[in-house]
Every structure is written in structure tokens, then in C-alpha cells.
Write a protein that holds these residues in place. Structure first.
Motif, short mmCIF file in Angstrom:
data_model
loop_
_atom_site.label_atom_id
_atom_site.label_comp_id
_atom_site.label_asym_id
_atom_site.label_seq_id
_atom_site.Cartn_x
_atom_site.Cartn_y
_atom_site.Cartn_z
N ASN A 9 -3.43 -12.70 11.81
CA ASN A 9 -3.99 -11.43 11.34
C ASN A 9 -2.86 -10.53 10.86
O ASN A 9 -1.85 -10.41 11.55
CB ASN A 9 -4.72 -10.71 12.46
CG ASN A 9 -6.04 -11.37 12.78
OD1 ASN A 9 -6.59 -12.09 11.95
ND2 ASN A 9 -6.54 -11.14 13.98
N GLY A 10 -3.06 -9.92 9.71
CA GLY A 10 -2.06 -8.98 9.21
C GLY A 10 -0.89 -9.63 8.49
O GLY A 10 0.04 -8.95 8.07
N ALA A 11 -0.94 -10.95 8.30
CA ALA A 11 0.17 -11.66 7.65
C ALA A 11 0.28 -11.34 6.16
O ALA A 11 1.34 -11.51 5.55
CB ALA A 11 0.03 -13.16 7.85
N GLY A 12 -0.85 -10.92 5.56
CA GLY A 12 -0.80 -10.55 4.14
C GLY A 12 -1.68 -11.39 3.23
O GLY A 12 -1.59 -11.30 2.00
N LYS A 13 -2.59 -12.17 3.82
CA LYS A 13 -3.41 -13.08 3.02
C LYS A 13 -4.36 -12.31 2.10
O LYS A 13 -4.43 -12.57 0.89
CB LYS A 13 -4.19 -14.04 3.93
CG LYS A 13 -3.28 -14.78 4.91
CD LYS A 13 -4.04 -15.63 5.90
CE LYS A 13 -5.02 -14.94 6.82
NZ LYS A 13 -4.40 -14.06 7.84
N SER A 14 -5.11 -11.37 2.67
CA SER A 14 -6.03 -10.58 1.83
C SER A 14 -5.25 -9.74 0.83
O SER A 14 -5.68 -9.55 -0.32
CB SER A 14 -6.88 -9.64 2.69
OG SER A 14 -7.66 -10.38 3.59
N THR A 15 -4.11 -9.24 1.26
CA THR A 15 -3.28 -8.44 0.36
C THR A 15 -2.84 -9.28 -0.84
O THR A 15 -2.85 -8.80 -1.98
CB THR A 15 -2.04 -7.92 1.12
OG1 THR A 15 -2.49 -7.13 2.23
CG2 THR A 15 -1.14 -7.08 0.23
N GLU B 123 -13.49 -10.94 1.63
CA GLU B 123 -13.78 -10.84 3.07
C GLU B 123 -14.87 -9.79 3.25
O GLU B 123 -14.84 -8.74 2.61
CB GLU B 123 -12.50 -10.41 3.78
CG GLU B 123 -12.57 -10.49 5.28
CD GLU B 123 -11.25 -10.08 5.94
OE1 GLU B 123 -10.23 -10.74 5.69
OE2 GLU B 123 -11.27 -9.10 6.68
N GLU C 57 -11.71 -15.84 3.98
CA GLU C 57 -12.35 -15.94 5.30
C GLU C 57 -13.87 -15.96 5.24
O GLU C 57 -14.53 -15.07 5.77
CB GLU C 57 -11.87 -14.81 6.22
CG GLU C 57 -10.43 -14.99 6.61
CD GLU C 57 -10.05 -14.28 7.90
OE1 GLU C 57 -10.77 -14.43 8.89
OE2 GLU C 57 -9.03 -13.57 7.89
N TYR D 234 0.86 -1.18 0.00
CA TYR D 234 0.00 0.00 0.00
C TYR D 234 0.89 1.23 0.00
O TYR D 234 1.47 1.56 1.04
CB TYR D 234 -0.89 -0.03 1.24
CG TYR D 234 -1.69 -1.32 1.37
CD1 TYR D 234 -2.98 -1.41 0.86
CD2 TYR D 234 -1.14 -2.45 1.98
CE1 TYR D 234 -3.71 -2.58 0.96
CE2 TYR D 234 -1.86 -3.63 2.09
CZ TYR D 234 -3.14 -3.68 1.58
OH TYR D 234 -3.87 -4.85 1.69
P1 ATP Z 1 -6.56 -10.61 8.37
O1 ATP Z 1 -6.73 -12.00 8.82
O2 ATP Z 1 -6.54 -9.63 9.52
O3 ATP Z 1 -7.46 -10.20 7.24
P2 ATP Z 1 -4.39 -10.73 6.44
O4 ATP Z 1 -3.38 -11.81 6.53
O5 ATP Z 1 -5.42 -10.82 5.39
O6 ATP Z 1 -5.04 -10.55 7.87
P3 ATP Z 1 -3.76 -8.19 5.29
O7 ATP Z 1 -5.12 -7.59 5.48
O8 ATP Z 1 -3.37 -8.65 3.96
O9 ATP Z 1 -3.57 -9.39 6.32
O10 ATP Z 1 -2.70 -7.15 5.85
C1 ATP Z 1 -1.29 -7.25 5.58
C2 ATP Z 1 -0.61 -5.98 6.04
O11 ATP Z 1 -1.05 -4.91 5.21
C3 ATP Z 1 -0.93 -5.58 7.47
O12 ATP Z 1 0.24 -5.03 8.03
C4 ATP Z 1 -2.00 -4.54 7.32
O13 ATP Z 1 -1.98 -3.62 8.38
C5 ATP Z 1 -1.62 -3.87 6.00
N1 ATP Z 1 -2.79 -3.33 5.30
C6 ATP Z 1 -3.91 -4.01 4.97
N2 ATP Z 1 -4.79 -3.21 4.30
C7 ATP Z 1 -4.18 -1.99 4.22
C8 ATP Z 1 -4.55 -0.74 3.64
N3 ATP Z 1 -5.73 -0.58 3.02
N4 ATP Z 1 -3.68 0.29 3.75
C9 ATP Z 1 -2.48 0.14 4.38
N5 ATP Z 1 -2.07 -1.03 4.93
C10 ATP Z 1 -2.91 -2.07 4.86
#
Ligand code: ATP
Length: 234
Positions: free
Chosen positions: A40-46, A87, A161, A15
Motif C-alpha cells: 500500500n502506498g508504493a505508487g501503483k495508482s499514482t 480503483e 485492484e 502531488y
Molecule cells: P494502494 O494499494 O494503497 O492503492 P498504491 O501503490 O496505489 O497503494 P498510491 O495510491 O499510488 O499507492 O500512493 C503513493 C503515494 O502517494 C503514497 O505515499 C500516498 O500517500 C500518496 N498519495 C496518493 N494519493 C495522494 C493524493 N491525492 N494527494 C497526496 N498524496 C497522495
């Protein structure tokens, strides 16, 4: 093992100035389920967003059926057969169940998954087909989100999820539908917090920690202790 239908190579994305993924590699063999796990926050959704082009990625970072697709815009993917169940479901709240499905079908491919087949899979949605999406329970809305992906007749589904915010008994109902979906030949990457659930469903697992792959391989190759270490580090 069959060739991957979808693969990710050296995916780095994030981002703005914040890098959330670092050289992520994974491969989804055709006709299989890959469980994508991590805290949480590992980067899966990203990772899902980067595969789809909702976040920056480069041409060679994503391959579909052997062809690089990392330069394609997001809207080009459903017609090719790649769809996400995001999600939080993201339904069109003012539209009915039927209208939500119809809109998606228009942007996908034709094939065996029709609205009627979705209603066979989730009979409650057939009963509520003319009701606004907002009037449905959380579990029913998740069924619409899955149905919306199905009527696009995907070859690959990215499920983010699907159990989030649902009562355990409702999660069971939603997961009970997955075998019938997978039997139609759809391949899937499934993000799920419940590791036991994903281990029962997936042939392969990838665990992300702080945007990096820390474990990857056959789901039955890892013990619970291996996964806990992968999630949280030593
Ligand atoms: P979750 O289970 O909480 O959904 P996740 O593994 O899907 O976790 P992500 O949502 O991919 O995690 O987040 C990965 C990193 O990117 C985290 O550090 C999060 O804070 C950051 N992040 C996620 N969305 C944004 C955004 N819109 N802007 C800036 N940083 C973001």
C-alpha cells in the motif's frame, strides 16, 4: 519478445510538492499482461494516473506504439486505445448499466466489443441492464467497470485492484472473465494485491517500493521470497 505497445521511461510524478514516483521504467509487450505489485502506498495508482495524465508527466515519459504521448490530455487516450478500470470502480451511480456502457462507448473506438458482447461475457449484467448501477452488488459493479473499459475497444487496459473490497468467491468470478478478454488481443497492466493471482495471469512483473522500481522481469523468474523482499525491503 514483441515491441512494447506501452512503455514508461524515467517517470517522476506526484502531488504538488510530494514526489511519489522516482524514475520509473516499465515496458508492456504487445499482447501480454504486466503485473504491477507493491505494498500500500508504493505508487501503483499514482503511476496509472501519471500515465493517463491525471498527474503531471512529460512528453517522453510515456510511449504508445513507439510514439511519445506524455503531452496528451487524459481525454485523448481512450480514442487512441488506452483505458483504465480505476480503483473503486467510479461508475455513474444514477445511470443504468446500459447507460454507463453507452457513455464509454461514445468516447472510445469502434470494434468487436459491443454492449451485447459484454452481456455475453457477464450475463448477469444483461439481466440488469436497465437497473441503476447503485442497485448492483460490488462484484456486479466491478463487471460494469470492466465492461465500460471494454466497449471503448482498448488496445491497452490498466486495471487497478479490481478485487478490492470483493469477497474471494466474487473475485474468482471477475478474474474468470479475464482470459476471454485477453484472447481478443488486449494488452494489460494489472495492479493486484494477491501476488499468486497476478503471477498466474502475467508474463512480466514490476514491483514498486516507495515510488521506485525494485524488481522487474519475467513473472516466473521470481520466487515468493524474492517478491517479499521486493515488497518490504531487506
Ligand atoms: P494502494 O494499494 O494503497 O492503492 P498504491 O501503490 O496505489 O497503494 P498510491 O495510491 O499510488 O499507492 O500512493 C503513493 C503515494 O502517494 C503514497 O505515499 C500516498 O500517500 C500518496 N498519495 C496518493 N494519493 C495522494 C493524493 N491525492 N494527494 C497526496 N498524496 C497522495
Amino acid at each position: 519478445m514483441s515491441d512494447p505497445i506501452l512503455s514508461v521511461s524515467k517517470m517522476s510524478s506526484g502531488y504538488g510538492d510530494f514526489q511519489a514516483l522516482f524514475d520509473v521504467d516499465l515496458a508492456l509487450p504487445a499482447g501480454t499482461v504486466l503485473g504491477l505489485v507493491g505494498a500500500n502506498g508504493a505508487g501503483k495508482s499514482t503511476l496509472f494516473k501519471a500515465i493517463l495524465g491525471l498527474l503531471p508527466r512529460e512528453t517522453e515519459m510515456v510511449h504508445f506504439k513507439g510514439k511519445p504521448i506524455g503531452a496528451l490530455p487524459t481525454e485523448a487516450l481512450p480514442p487512441m486505445g488506452i483505458v483504465m478500470v480505476p480503483e473503486g470502480r467510479r461508475l455513474f451511480r444514477s445511470l443504468s448499466v446500459d447507460e454507463n456502457l453507452m457513455l464509454s462507448a461514445e468516447h472510445g473506438r469502434s470494434g468487436e466489443w459491443t454492449r451485447e458482447k459484454v452481456y455475453d461475457l457477464f450475463p448477469i449484467l444483461g439481466e440488469k441492464r436497465h437497473a441503476p448501477a447503485t442497485s448492483l452488488s460490488g462484484g456486479q459493479q466491478q463487471m460494469v467497470a470492466i465492461g465500460r473499459a471494454l466497449v471503448a475497444n482498448p488496445e491497452v487496459m490498466l486495471l487497478d485492484e479490481i478485487s478490492l473490497g470483493l469477497a474471494p468467491i466474487v473475485v474468482n468470478d471477475v478474474y474468470a472473465a479475464l482470459p476471454a478478454i485477453l484472447e481478443t488481443g488486449i494488452s494489460a497492466i494489472v495492479v493486484e494485491q494477491d501476488v499468486e493471482r497476478v503471477r498466474n495471469l502475467a508474463q512480466n512483473l514490476v514491483c514498486l517500493r516507495e515510488g521506485r522500481v525494485v524488481l522487474s522481469g519475467a513473472a516466473n523468474a521470481f520466487s515468493k521470497a524474492d517478491l517479499i523482499t521486493a515488497y518490504f525491503g531487506e
